[in-house]
Design a protein around this motif. Structure first.
Motif, PDB file in Angstrom:
ATOM      1  N   GLN A 208       0.816  -1.211   0.000  1.00  0.00           N
ATOM      2  CA  GLN A 208       0.000   0.000   0.000  1.00  0.00           C
ATOM      3  C   GLN A 208       0.850   1.263   0.000  1.00  0.00           C
ATOM      4  O   GLN A 208       0.453   2.286  -0.578  1.00  0.00           O
ATOM      5  N   ASP A 209       2.013   1.210   0.644  1.00  0.00           N
ATOM      6  CA  ASP A 209       2.861   2.397   0.742  1.00  0.00           C
ATOM      7  C   ASP A 209       3.698   2.607  -0.519  1.00  0.00           C
ATOM      8  O   ASP A 209       3.740   3.705  -1.075  1.00  0.00           O
ATOM      9  N   ALA A 210       4.369   1.558  -0.974  1.00  0.00           N
ATOM     10  CA  ALA A 210       5.253   1.687  -2.133  1.00  0.00           C
ATOM     11  C   ALA A 210       4.540   1.436  -3.451  1.00  0.00           C
ATOM     12  O   ALA A 210       5.118   1.676  -4.511  1.00  0.00           O
ATOM     13  N   GLN A 211       3.310   0.912  -3.395  1.00  0.00           N
ATOM     14  CA  GLN A 211       2.548   0.572  -4.593  1.00  0.00           C
ATOM     15  C   GLN A 211       3.303  -0.424  -5.481  1.00  0.00           C
ATOM     16  O   GLN A 211       3.238  -0.362  -6.714  1.00  0.00           O
ATOM     17  N   THR A 212       4.009  -1.341  -4.822  1.00  0.00           N
ATOM     18  CA  THR A 212       4.686  -2.406  -5.555  1.00  0.00           C
ATOM     19  C   THR A 212       3.811  -3.653  -5.541  1.00  0.00           C
ATOM     20  O   THR A 212       3.027  -3.881  -4.606  1.00  0.00           O
ATOM     21  N   LEU A 213       3.949  -4.470  -6.564  1.00  0.00           N
ATOM     22  CA  LEU A 213       3.119  -5.654  -6.735  1.00  0.00           C
ATOM     23  C   LEU A 213       4.006  -6.904  -6.685  1.00  0.00           C
ATOM     24  O   LEU A 213       5.083  -6.939  -7.271  1.00  0.00           O
ATOM     25  N   LEU A 214       3.540  -7.934  -5.987  1.00  0.00           N
ATOM     26  CA  LEU A 214       4.238  -9.222  -5.996  1.00  0.00           C
ATOM     27  C   LEU A 214       3.230 -10.341  -5.783  1.00  0.00           C
ATOM     28  O   LEU A 214       2.077 -10.096  -5.421  1.00  0.00           O
ATOM     29  N   GLU A 215       3.677 -11.584  -6.031  1.00  0.00           N
ATOM     30  CA  GLU A 215       2.818 -12.742  -5.815  1.00  0.00           C
ATOM     31  C   GLU A 215       3.094 -13.336  -4.436  1.00  0.00           C
ATOM     32  O   GLU A 215       4.246 -13.606  -4.081  1.00  0.00           O
ATOM     33  N   ALA A 216       2.035 -13.527  -3.670  1.00  0.00           N
ATOM     34  CA  ALA A 216       2.162 -14.022  -2.295  1.00  0.00           C
ATOM     35  C   ALA A 216       1.570 -15.416  -2.177  1.00  0.00           C
ATOM     36  O   ALA A 216       0.803 -15.882  -3.032  1.00  0.00           O
TER      37      ALA A 216
END
Length: 226
Positions: A208-216
Motif C-alpha cells: 500500500q505504501d510503495a505501490q509495488t506488486l508481488l505474488e504471495a
C-alpha cells in the motif's frame, strides 16, 4: 735335613689388626644379611600393600565409571523428558492457537491462526481467517486478516474455497499488504486429520505504501472459534 724354622710369632700389632679385620668382616656380613632380610620383608609388604591398593583403585575406578554412566543415563533421560515436554507444550500451543506462514516480500511466521464463521440471514456466512482472537483493533504483530463470504450448508469449511480480501502487516509502523483491488485471494480449506488447514498461492498483493506488486502465498493451521 734341616728342620723348618719355627713359626714366627705375630706381633701384638699384627694380632690387633687381624682381629680388627675379622671383626669388620663378620660385622659387615651380619649387617648385610639383616638388612637384606629387612629389605625382602619390606618388599613383600610393599608388594602386598600395592596389590591391595591397586585392587582398591580398580574397584573405585569401576564404581566411579558405573556412577558416571548412571549419571549420564539419568541426565540423558531428563533431557529427553524435558525435550518431550517442550515439544508437547509447543504442539499444544499450536493446537490452541494455530499457526501461519505468509510469503510476502519476506517469509513471515505468525504464532496464531483463528477462523471465525458468522452466519448471515440469506444462508451465506462471513468467513474470517485472522492472527488474533478478539475482534477490534489489532494489538499483536505480525498480523493478518483474510475475509470473504460463502455458503455453508453443513457448517464446515472442509473442501471449501473462499474468495477473500487480505490485510497483512509485519510491524505496527511497517508497510501494509493488501490483495490487488480487482482480484481477490482464493483461500482453500481442507481437514487434515483433526486440523483444519488453509492455503493460497501465487496471488497478487500490493504494498500500500510503495505501490509495488508481488505474488504471495500462505499456509495456515486453523483454530475454529465458537
Amino acid at each position: 735335613m734341616k728342620n723348618p724354622p719355627p713359626p714366627r710369632a705375630l706381633s701384638p700389632t699384627h694380632v690387633s689388626l687381624l682381629l680388627a679385620f675379622l671383626f669388620i668382616n663378620l660385622a659387615c656380613c651380619g649387617c648385610s644379611k639383616k638388612e637384606m632380610d629387612e629389605m625382602v620383608s619390606k618388599a613383600k609388604e610393599s608388594a602386598t600393600e600395592l596389590s591391595d591398593k591397586s585392587g582398591d583403585l580398580l574397584e573405585k575406578a569401576k564404581t566411579g565409571a558405573n556412577d558416571a554412566a548412571a549419571s549420564i543415563k539419568q541426565t540423558t533421560s531428563e533431557i529427553k523428558k524435558k525435550t518431550a515436554e517442550i515439544s508437547q507444550a509447543a504442539g499444544n500451543l499450536v493446537q490452541l492457537n494455530g499457526s501461519a506462514v505468509l510469503q510476502l516480500d519476506t517469509k513471515t511466521t505468525f504464532p496464531a491462526s483463528y477462523v471465525n464463521i458468522v452466519p448471515l440471514a440469506n444462508g451465506q456466512s462471513i468467513v474470517q481467517l485472522k492472527s488474533y482472537r478478539e475482534s477490534g483493533a489489532v494489538s499483536t504483530f505480525p498480523a493478518f486478516l483474510l475475509q470473504g463470504t460463502t455458503e455453508l450448508a453443513s457448517g464446515t469449511l472442509d473442501g471449501k474455497s473462499v474468495a477473500c480480501r487480505l490485510f497483512a502487516q509485519q510491524q505496527p509502523n511497517s508497510q501494509v499488504w493488501l490483495n490487488k483491488p480487482d482480484e481477490l485471494i482464493l483461500l482453500k480449506f481442507k481437514m487434515q486429520g483433526k486440523t483444519l488447514t488453509a492455503n493460497f498461492s501465487q496471488s497478487p498483493v500490493v504494498n500500500q505504501d510503495a505501490q509495488t506488486l508481488l505474488e504471495a502465498s500462505g499456509i495456515f493451521e486453523c483454530v475454529v472459534l465458537d
